[in-house]
Design an enzyme around this catalytic site. Structure first.
Site, short mmCIF file in Angstrom:
data_model
loop_
_atom_site.label_atom_id
_atom_site.label_comp_id
_atom_site.label_asym_id
_atom_site.label_seq_id
_atom_site.Cartn_x
_atom_site.Cartn_y
_atom_site.Cartn_z
N ALA A 175 37.50 33.13 49.04
CA ALA A 175 38.38 32.09 49.59
C ALA A 175 39.73 32.13 48.90
O ALA A 175 39.83 32.46 47.72
CB ALA A 175 37.74 30.72 49.43
N LYS A 177 42.68 25.59 38.50
CA LYS A 177 43.47 25.75 39.73
C LYS A 177 42.94 24.86 40.84
O LYS A 177 43.71 24.18 41.53
CB LYS A 177 43.41 27.21 40.16
N GLU A 191 48.38 30.16 46.46
CA GLU A 191 47.78 28.91 45.99
C GLU A 191 48.77 28.06 45.21
O GLU A 191 48.85 26.84 45.42
CB GLU A 191 46.54 29.23 45.14
N TYR A 238 46.63 35.91 46.41
CA TYR A 238 46.04 34.56 46.52
C TYR A 238 46.59 33.61 45.46
O TYR A 238 46.78 32.43 45.72
CB TYR A 238 44.51 34.63 46.47
N CYS A 257 39.99 29.75 38.14
CA CYS A 257 39.42 29.06 39.31
C CYS A 257 39.29 27.56 39.13
O CYS A 257 39.67 26.77 40.00
CB CYS A 257 38.05 29.63 39.65
N GLU A 289 30.84 24.08 64.02
CA GLU A 289 30.12 24.42 65.25
C GLU A 289 30.86 25.45 66.09
O GLU A 289 30.26 26.12 66.94
CB GLU A 289 29.84 23.16 66.07
N ASP A 297 36.17 41.85 35.53
CA ASP A 297 37.52 42.32 35.86
C ASP A 297 37.98 43.48 35.00
O ASP A 297 38.88 44.22 35.40
CB ASP A 297 38.52 41.17 35.70
N HIS A 338 27.55 18.66 65.65
CA HIS A 338 28.66 18.03 66.36
C HIS A 338 28.88 16.59 65.90
O HIS A 338 27.91 15.87 65.67
CB HIS A 338 28.37 18.05 67.87
N GLY A 381 31.14 36.93 33.37
CA GLY A 381 30.23 38.07 33.33
C GLY A 381 29.51 38.21 32.01
O GLY A 381 28.30 38.47 31.97
N CYS A 390 38.14 32.18 34.40
CA CYS A 390 37.77 31.29 35.51
C CYS A 390 37.69 29.83 35.06
O CYS A 390 38.27 28.95 35.69
CB CYS A 390 36.43 31.73 36.10
#
Length: 496
Positions: free
Chosen positions: A372, A77, A213, A209, A74, A473, A334, A468, A32, A69
């Protein structure tokens, strides 16, 4: 060198001049802070940013440009997640014709070294980005003196004060240890990313998370893993149906789950760390990881002396534009404890710059923010969970789900299904939320997030031609309704 500035947007007159060193002084060079610095400089502001000296493991006096991060979050990790994934890939490869020796070695120190080299490289890149943007980077610890003054303590102990028209606090958060006897024997995610040796026996306390993880990482690297958490399922706050899927996958990968269980005491023994639970269970571990939350980095900022308001957790209170109760002081990321995700901190930093220096008052938009969980396999979501949709909605909900064996698993023989879910408003046909647990979920969900941001309807998804063969899909072929949930006291349930 200081220069004359405008006060509250009006030109100063004779005898009413304020001398500032910078238009903006940023405390904290994480995601940030760096974004706000660069974009503010892009609007012509004279900007300085301060950050603690670099080290992979943070403390109150150690940090590094790039922040959590990049250095201890992030990025490292995800590197370890990639490393852990290969265990399953080697197992799956055999049915695809690859003849591999069962005794496949793993060199943790090589991965650790490569990880450290990468975060060091990124630390240098962030410094160069600041320099290229014309931002003055200062090394040391910053704290407030008054609404327009920051005191910087350099690594050698010397101090210097800087005056700025605006001050932005972007100091992030830090992992915390649970207050139980023997807590000093445990580690946080900081240390977990830089262990000298990979544990053979790991105990993880937490259901968020980070806990999930690291359970996947260490299990993928061959450790036995016991995961303890207080609720009946991990990942509180996520869609309940998808939480159950993640729990099932964790167990399928060999992770031992202990729901509804707290740790009571840690004791050092000759064989490792003795772990006692509130249910009387006793385990012995090489490493105990506490992953039970983070606290905003505000304790050493001298906020009280300046009058900046914080909440009970120490997070800085801000308005919709990231401004504190002191007009010249702002905060993003944060440290405000709003939505603690790196891309959100980037958004907040950009909105701050537009508001303060770009003459474009802009509020951060927290609707339909995708995220995620990099478990193995990963979970990714955007929009409302079924529980949130029931709570917030006025109309009945239409829930569509798809559960299938990924094409790869039909050959490898791995018993691990991919699960997808759409939550739709029955009256407007608008897709309110989407979830996926399975390989490549984050990559797929980014595109779904764009659709939700544009207000996509289920009919529009249905009219989209799929790619496909792909898992993605399935999001445009879910034609059969799984269930309808009544808006009048409807309770989410699972059909999976």
């Amino acid at each position: 060198m200081s220069r004359k500035m405008l006060i509250d947007g009006e030109a100063t007159g004779p005898g009413n001049e304020e001398q500032y060193d910078f238009d903006l002084f940023v405390i904290g060079a994480g995601s940030g802070g760096v974004r706000a610095s660069r974009t503010s400089a892009g609007y012509g502001a004279k900007v300085a940013i301060c950050e603690l000296p670099f080290h992979p493991i943070s403390s109150e006096v150690i940090g590094g440009v790039g922040g959590t991060c990049v250095i201890r979050g992030c990025v490292p990790k995800k590197i370890l997640v990639y490393g852990a994934y290969f265990r399953g890939e080697f197992e799956d490869a055999k049915n695809f014709g690859w003849e591999l020796n069962d005794d496949i070695g793993f060199n943790w120190k090589k991965l650790l070294n490569n990880k450290t080299q990468e975060i060091t490289r990124l630390n240098g890149i962030y410094k160069r980005m600041l320099n290229n943007a014309g931002v003055t980077l200062l090394e040391g610890e910053g704290k407030l003196v008054d609404p327009h003054t920051v005191e910087l303590t350099h690594p050698d102990g010397s101090k210097k004060q800087y005056k700025a028209k605006h001050i932005l606090i972007a100091t992030g958060s830090r992992a915390q240890l649970v207050n139980i006897p023997g807590k000093e024997l445990a580690i946080t995610s900081d240390e977990a990313l830089s262990l000298e040796d990979i544990p053979k026996r790991a105990v993880i306390f937490g259901g968020g998370y980070i806990a999930v993880e690291f359970a996947s990482i260490w299990r993928g690297m061959g450790a036995t893993v016991d995961l303890f958490y207080r609720k009946d399922l991990p990942l509180r706050g996520f869609d309940g149906e998808m939480r159950a899927v993640v729990a099932r996958n964790l167990e399928g990968r060999g992770i031992r789950l202990h729901p509804g269980t707290n740790l009571s005491e840690l004791t050092k023994t000759e064989d490792g760390i003795r772990v006692l639970t509130d249910k009387g269970e006793v385990l012995t571990a090489d490493v105990v990881l506490f992953a039970t939350g983070r606290s905003p980095n505000t304790r050493r900022l001298n906020l009280d002396a300046v009058g900046v308001e914080t909440d009970r957790a120490g997070a800085i209170k801000v308005d919709e534009y990231s401004r504190t109760n002191i007009p010249s002081i702002w905060a993003v990321g944060d440290v405000t404890n709003r939505m603690n995700l790196t891309p959100v901190a980037l958004m907040e930093g950009t909105c701050f710059s537009k508001t303060v220096f770009g003459d474009q008052p802009t509020k951060p938009d927290y609707k339909d923010v995708p995220c995620a969980v990099f478990s193995i396999p990963p979970l990714s979501v955007v929009g409302l969970s079924e529980e949130q949709a029931v709570e917030q909605g006025k109309n009945d909900l239409l829930v569509f789900t798809s559960t299938f064996n990924p094409m790869k698993n039909t050959i490898s023989g791995r018993q691990e299904k991919t699960v997808m879910k759409l939550v739709v408003d029955s009256e407007t046909d608008q897709v309110l939320g989407a979830s996926m647990c399975g390989p490549d979920a984050p990559e797929i969900m980014q595109g779904i997030a764009v659709a939700l941001k544009c207000g996509a309807t289920k009919a529009q998804l249905d009219s989209t031609v799929g790619i496909h063969p792909s898992a993605a899909e399935e999001f445009v072929t879910m034609r059969t309704l799984t269930r309808r949930v009544s808006a009048a006291g409807g309770k989410p349930k699972t059909n999976l």
